[in-house]
Design a protein around this motif. Sequence first.
Motif, mmCIF file in Angstrom:
data_model
loop_
_atom_site.group_PDB
_atom_site.id
_atom_site.type_symbol
_atom_site.label_atom_id
_atom_site.label_comp_id
_atom_site.label_asym_id
_atom_site.label_seq_id
_atom_site.Cartn_x
_atom_site.Cartn_y
_atom_site.Cartn_z
ATOM 1 N N GLU A 1 5.037 2.425 -9.875
ATOM 2 C CA GLU A 1 3.748 2.547 -9.006
ATOM 3 C C GLU A 1 2.573 1.923 -10.034
ATOM 4 O O GLU A 1 2.947 1.867 -11.398
ATOM 5 N N ARG A 2 1.635 1.635 -9.464
ATOM 6 C CA ARG A 2 0.138 1.317 -10.174
ATOM 7 C C ARG A 2 -1.045 1.968 -9.594
ATOM 8 O O ARG A 2 -1.123 1.868 -8.509
ATOM 9 N N ARG A 3 -1.474 2.869 -10.604
ATOM 10 C CA ARG A 3 -2.592 3.550 -10.249
ATOM 11 C C ARG A 3 -3.897 3.398 -11.333
ATOM 12 O O ARG A 3 -3.531 3.665 -12.456
ATOM 13 N N ASP A 4 -4.907 3.027 -10.955
ATOM 14 C CA ASP A 4 -5.993 3.121 -11.963
ATOM 15 C C ASP A 4 -5.666 2.206 -13.127
ATOM 16 O O ASP A 4 -6.010 2.407 -14.173
ATOM 17 N N LYS B 1 3.086 6.596 -1.811
ATOM 18 C CA LYS B 1 1.965 5.916 -1.860
ATOM 19 C C LYS B 1 2.001 4.709 -3.217
ATOM 20 O O LYS B 1 3.034 5.326 -4.130
ATOM 21 N N TYR B 2 1.134 3.923 -3.449
ATOM 22 C CA TYR B 2 0.975 3.380 -4.636
ATOM 23 C C TYR B 2 2.129 2.391 -5.347
ATOM 24 O O TYR B 2 2.123 2.441 -6.295
ATOM 25 N N LEU C 1 0.959 -1.312 -0.034
ATOM 26 C CA LEU C 1 -0.021 0.049 -0.079
ATOM 27 C C LEU C 1 0.995 1.251 0.125
ATOM 28 O O LEU C 1 0.528 2.213 -0.613
ATOM 29 N N ARG C 2 2.131 1.188 0.789
ATOM 30 C CA ARG C 2 2.925 2.208 0.466
ATOM 31 C C ARG C 2 4.308 1.945 1.011
ATOM 32 O O ARG C 2 4.555 0.918 1.446
ATOM 33 N N LYS D 1 4.356 -0.505 -6.721
ATOM 34 C CA LYS D 1 3.990 -1.671 -7.399
ATOM 35 C C LYS D 1 4.524 -2.861 -6.862
ATOM 36 O O LYS D 1 5.882 -2.805 -6.791
#
Length: 337
Positions: free
Chosen positions: A41-44, A19-20, A3-4, A22
């Motif tokens: 990172e992985r977002r949306d 944050k975020y 998560l972070r 991967k």
Amino acid sequence: WQLRITVWSLCTKSVSYIKYPKACQQGVAFTKDGRYMAVAERRDCKDFISIFVCNNWQLLRHFDTETQDLFGIEWAPNGCVLAAWDTCLEYKVLLYSLDGRLLSSYRAYEWPLGIKSIAWSPSSQFLAIGSFDEKVRILNHVTWKKITELDHPATISSKKTIVYKEVEKSPTVDSERLSFPPTRALASSLFSTQSKYDISQVPVSLQYIKPVADRANPKVGVGMLAFSADNCFLATKNDNIPNAVWIWDVRKLKLSVVLEQLCTIQYFQWDPCQPRLAVCTGSSRVYLWSPAGCIVVQVPGEGDFQIMSLSWHSRGESMLLLSKDHFCVCYLEREEV
């Protein structure tokens, strides 16, 4: 839970959060000088890369990547270029500058399994890409185009390639030294086999294992590769031929040496100061190669010490040898000694 990322300062007791992150093979990468950190990172359902300044953990750049499923990131040793590569289902290497600009992208083929391993040369001039098709492709730092393709055939036929083959031999003990009960040192030497290298005559057929295609993580393709500290040699391992280490001359872009071991190669690493390669195979022996030749070093000790990994000291004077639950330190004599 991915998560972070939490960064704790041991000096000021401050805490920073990222944050975020991967969950991928290599999702965090630092430059060699420690000034910058890149985070995958992985977002949306989309991949991004954030670059942070390490002295205050401020965000320097944040940009999305042209990847389906980002698998890993790695800085060039000079800290100017960041390589990002896609999952093995999509052959794609992307090269970004420090400010997030896409410098180039490379794709060798489209549909079969793609990239398995990546290594930068210490000079940042070459990027070696190991693929599931049993080949290594080397890109140059000027145009980011392929300059050569290195094959790993099961038969070595070139007379310019030296093949060192590990052979085991039973120790010979002088009968006059025998005493009953024998001393502990003598007993261990009586019942332990020794090994050495022989030079094989070409052509040489290496042990080739056909991969099982219907299982996960098939043993196929170039899974390990590393450049020597002086940029002169590249060591590779093709998982189809698990008992061999291939050493390439980078100046000639030709195969120079093949080490054929009795057991599966577990790990290898170059001396950080000179062209000297250390190899371990899960046995109690360390194998050292340099342009001068090969030697086998038996690790003394009681019991079966199975070396699964190793790590050189930064000065090249010693190395750590690691088994599953033990380690030992191996000291190497300097030439002047």
